[in-house]
Structures are given as structure tokens and as C-alpha cells.
Write a protein that holds these residues in place. Structure first.
Motif, PDB file in Angstrom:
ATOM      1  N   GLN A 264       0.953  -1.345  -0.083  1.00 33.08           N
ATOM      2  CA  GLN A 264       0.125  -0.095  -0.028  1.00 33.08           C
ATOM      3  C   GLN A 264       0.661   1.335  -0.199  1.00 33.08           C
ATOM      4  N   LEU A 265       1.826   1.188   0.839  1.00 37.51           N
ATOM      5  CA  LEU A 265       2.812   2.403   0.908  1.00 37.51           C
ATOM      6  C   LEU A 265       3.614   2.668  -0.299  1.00 37.51           C
TER       7      LEU A 265
ATOM      8  N   VAL B 225      -1.200   5.008   5.455  1.00 35.70           N
ATOM      9  CA  VAL B 225      -0.377   5.569   4.379  1.00 35.70           C
ATOM     10  C   VAL B 225      -0.157   6.830   4.382  1.00 35.70           C
TER      11      VAL B 225
ATOM     12  N   SER C  47      10.159   1.067   1.240  1.00 33.51           N
ATOM     13  CA  SER C  47       9.052   0.893   2.229  1.00 33.51           C
ATOM     14  C   SER C  47       9.119  -0.136   3.286  1.00 33.51           C
TER      15      SER C  47
END
Length: 511
Positions: free
Chosen positions: A321-322, A362, A495
Motif C-alpha cells: 500500500q505504501l 499511508v 517501504s
């Protein structure tokens, strides 16, 4: 191949159950769908070939590809016993010699197998025409469908940018060498994509001329975890050197002329031209595929579970997601596979990683004014939400397979008046999987894995979370200006490092 057949026999005798699930019956039922079956092309919707009885020779044989020719090898005798590995070796060597003689005499195979890589309706039409040419083609087609497994002996070693089978490889187990291997497993040599394969077989072992080996799977009979368990079993078993034959160069009796046969095809100019046309349709798809195996070796699941106290799968999904947001500046619906193995005939359901909780975390990671303590609290909420989504999907409480089933059951007349739900903009966006992901297994014996992105402007990501190493097979499209496999790999690496730093700075109780 010998160990794969051994695995099949031991499973049928209930001598082994894999440790990946407490429900051994789930595995025993689904692994059977890898053997003696093929996907059959039909206009509009495919079907599976019928399972043969275990007694015919075609049901006791494997399918072998070499130089685009097909052979069958009897690997289980009439008493249902697997032939010794030494005999299997002899038969393989005999076929290699037969193919060499055919090449030396000027014979060249019509690459009928390349038709299986084509668009399905085209393959359905060509299959119908091929079978109409001669009953011999029907016999060969049935032998392929009934064969236990497939084996491709590639008379080349793929090197990126090479138009021939050069063996000037990068160093073993470097990213460049592993990517080259992945490319060949995915689509064969780029100068002749789709050759030396029959893509409708569920499980094909592929060996290149330098000995590196892997497998290609056809996904419709079962999920990728199932054949991967068999593949790992085959690799970890000890090798009995004494079972093999002496050096063929010093032993004139090394070949066996029985126990195998050629599969012949009657073709004409139309089929030959269709093979060429299919290859040309495949070529741009292959060339557009930007695939790469990322070996993240800064830490693995031992650190995530024991040091950070977090579920590794949820943790990795948050890294996706990040990384996506950092590269795209927006969010997207995210697909993750979960097995619904508690149900008898079930396959999978969708875990939706993108949630209001993951979104909040996020956005916090992108805001330097938010404290690390708050970021950690938001991460914990996102992890807990993902774990809840996983449990719900695995126990039949997901929504995506139900909605997909309803759509697939609609008749042509009903499709003319699509229900409002299926026309809803939010619904359609929620079904657009620009991040399509799947956690295969620890896969400690594998060098990588991979599958394609379902969206032109997205990524297909298969990952193997090991104790000290996490492997990601990442694919996107060269032609898409907004995606890049290398960029995403780099950002995903960062990340994951940022996640560990956040969790180490603010340790939390185990989730």
C-alpha cells in the motif's frame, strides 16, 4: 520428474499429507486436478478434458517436448508401479537421441504447441480444424490430455537480448540470471515465444540446456500453492546417485527404444500459417512484459513475527500500500488471494487490503508532521483490519466470488440488461485490480515466482515470505508510462525498511 511421480503415488496411498494445512483432504482432492487432465479450448468458455481410467498407456505416461516435437513416455507400468529412475533416464536420453537424428536429417517440427498460447477463441477454432484433418491428430490430442504431467527440454539457455540459445549467462543467482530464468519459464525464448510448450497442461516442468529448472502452471484446475507443494517436495528429496546409469559415452547400452513413442500431427499450409500468426500475436505480449524477481534480504518473517510481533502477510501487504501510493499518489483496489480450504469444493476468495484503516496509515506516513507514535497506532489498526478481512474471506464471508458468480451465471439475454449494481462506477472501480497480489508460501527451495498484472497500468505481485529472505515476483507493462517494475521494486524495498524502522522505534505487543 521421478520425485513428482513418487509424490503422486504416496499421496494416493495416503502416506503423506503436506504440513501447509491441517485439512489434508483439501490438498488430496485439489492436487489430483493437476494430473491426467488438460484445459480444452471452446468458443466463449473452456472446459476440462475428461479424466481417463488409470489403465490405458496414455494415462500412465508423461508428455515431453523437445524441439517442438511431442513424445509420451510410459512412467507407470501396467502393474501401477512407477518405473525406476534409471529406466526413466534411459527413455529420456533415447528421445533426445531420436530428436537429434530427426534434426540432423533436416526434419523440422510444425510448432503446433504454440497455438495453445494464443487467444482462446483462436485456439478453439484452430483446434477444431486440426482435429478435422486426420484421426491421427485426435489420437495425439487425447494422449496429451491424458498424460500425467508435462516436461519441456529446452535446447537453449535463455539470455536477455540474445536471439540464439547462448549460454553466456550472468553469474548464477544474480538478479539478472534469475530474471532470465523467469522469462523463459513464463513464455519460452523471446525469439520464438510459446515454442516447446503445451500451455493447457496444468503442470509443466521446464529444463534449459544448462540444467536450470522450473515450472509453469495453468491456473484453472487449482491454485498455485497446490503444485508448489509438489514442486518443493521434488526438490528437497535426496538424490540416489546409484539409481542412475553409467556415463552414456562409455556405455553403449544406455538407451531404451521401448516405453516411449512419438506423437505425430497431420498438418497443412493453413495450420502452418496459423502457427506463425499465433507466434506473432504472442510476441508483443511477451515483449511488453516487464518482470523481475526482487530478493529482499534485509530481514524476513523471523524479524516480523518475533522481533516486531506482527503478522508477516499483513505487514507485507501494508508495504504494498505504501509503495503504491508513493509511486502513484493515489489509492487503488488491492486484490490478495486467500484459500477457502475449509469448504469441500472451494478455491479462493479476495482479501481487500485497501481499507479506510490502511488509507489512514499511508497518509500518515506521507505527513512528516505526524508523530511516529501515531503512525504506529494507525499501522496497528490497519494490521488488525487486514487480519479480520483475511479471516472473513477464508470462512466464506467475502463478497467478490459471490458477485463474480452472479455475473458469470447471467445468460446472454440477461447481459443485455445489466443490473444497476454491475454498472455502478464505484463497483467497477472496486473490481479493477491494479495491485493484484498473492502469497504463495515460504518456498525456501524456490528462486522466485511470478504472474502477470491483470491491468495494463498495474502490477502482478507473487511473493514468498521466508525466514530471512522475502522474494517478490513483480510484473508490469513496458508500454505503460505510469508503471515500472524496477521503480516499484526500489520503492517497495524502501517501504519495507521504513516499516521496520517505524515498528522498531515503537515496539508493540504481538498482534
Amino acid at each position: 520428474m521421478h520425485r513428482s511421480l513418487e509424490f503422486k503415488r504416496r499421496l494416493e496411498r495416503q502416506e503423506i499429507y503436506p504440513n501447509t494445512t491441517k485439512n489434508g483432504l483439501w490438498f488430496q482432492r485439489t492436487i489430483g486436478l493437476n494430473f491426467n487432465i488438460s484445459r480444452i479450448p471452446l468458443k466463449g468458455c473452456d472446459m476440462f478434458s475428461s479424466l481417463p481410467s488409470p489403465t490405458p498407456p496414455s494415462a500412465r505416461a508423461i508428455l515431453l517436448h523437445i524441439h517442438n516435437w511431442q513424445y509420451t513416455i510410459e512412467v507407470i507400468n501396467s502393474s501401477s508401479q512407477t518405473i525406476p529412475v534409471g529406466i526413466l533416464e534411459q527413455r529420456l536420453l533415447s528421445i533426445v537421441e531420436d530428436a537429434s537424428r530427426r534434426l540432423n536429417s533436416g526434419e523440422r517440427a510444425v510448432p503446433v504447441g504454440v497455438l495453445t498460447a494464443d487467444e482462446r477463441d483462436c485456439w478453439a477454432e484452430n483446434q477444431e480444424y486440426l482435429l478435422s484433418l486426420s484421426p491421427l491428430n485426435g489420437t495425439s490430442f487425447q494422449a496429451i490430455n491424458h498424460s500425467i504431467l508435462a516436461l519441456s527440454l529446452d535446447p537453449w539457455t535463455y539470455v536477455p537480448g540474445s536471439s540464439s540459445g547462448s549460454t553466456s549467462l550472468p553469474l548464477p543467482n544474480t538478479p539478472q540470471e534469475v530474471d532470465a530464468h523467469l522469462h523463459n519459464l513464463r513464455s519460452s525464448h523471446s525469439s520464438h515465444p510459446g515454442h516447446n510448450r503445451w500451455f493447457d497442461k496444468p503442470y509443466t516442468l521446464i529444463v534449459e540446456s544448462n540444467g536450470r529448472a522450473g515450472a509453469n502452471g495453468e491456473h484453472s484446475p487449482c491454485d498455485a500453492l497446490v503444485p508448489s507443494i509438489m514442486g518443493e517436495y521434488s526438490v528437497v528429496q535426496e538424490m540416489d546417485i546409484d539409481a542412475f546409469q553409467p556415463d552414456p559415452s562409455t556405455d553403449s547400452s544406455w538407451t531404451e527404444t521401448t516405453g516411449w513413442q512419438r506423437l505425430e500431427w497431420v498438418t497443412d499450409e493453413h495450420i502452418k500459417s496459423e502457427c506463425i500468426a499465433a507466434e506473432e500475436r504472442i510476441r508483443p505480449i511477451v515483449q511488453d512484459s516487464d518482470d523481475h524477481v526482487l530478493w529482499f534480504d534485509a530481514y524476513g518473517t523471523d524479524v516480523i513475527k518475533q522481533e516486531l510481533g506482527i503478522s508477516p502477510d499483513a505487514y507485507i501487504q501494508m508495504a504494498f500500500q505504501l509503495a503504491w501510493y508513493r509511486t502513484q499518489g493515489e489509492f487503488t483496489a488491492t486484490y490478495e488471494t486467500v484459500l477457502t480450504r475449509i469448504f469441500h469444493h472451494a478455491r479462493t476468495e479476495t482479501i481487500r487490503t485497501y481499507s479506510k484503516e490502511s488509507r489512514a496509515w499511508v497518509l500518515a506516513m506521507m505527513d512528516n508532521s505526524i508523530s511516529t507514535a501515531t503512525k504506529r497506532e494507525l499501522l496497528d489498526s490497519a494490521i488488525q483490519a487486514h487480519s479480520g478481512f483475511t479471516r472473513a474471506a477464508a470462512t466464506g464471508k467475502g463478497v467478490d466470488r459471490h458477485l463474480l458468480g452472479l455475473r458469470c451465471m447471467m445468460t446472454a439475454e440477461e447481459l443485455a440488461e445489466i443490473p444497476d449494481l454491475f454498472r455502478d462506477e464505484l463497483f467497477m472501480r472496486s473490481q479493477t485490480w491494479k495491485l493484484s497480489t498473492s502469497n504463495l508460501s515460504p518456498g525456501d527451495q524456490f528462486r522466485g515466482t511470478g504472474f502477470g498484472t491483470p491491468e495494463h497500468d498495474g502490477y502482478g505481485i507473487s511473493y514468498l515470505p521466508g525466514r530471512d529472505l522475502i522474494m517478490f515476483g513483480i510484473e508490469s507493462k513496458h508500454s505503460c508510462p505510469s508503471t515500472s517494475t524496477q521503480v516499484f521494486s526500489d520503492v517497495l524495498t524502501q517501504s519495507l525498511l521504513d516499516l521496520r524502522e517505524l515498528c522498531s522505534f515503537h515496539p508493540k505487543a504481538h498482534l
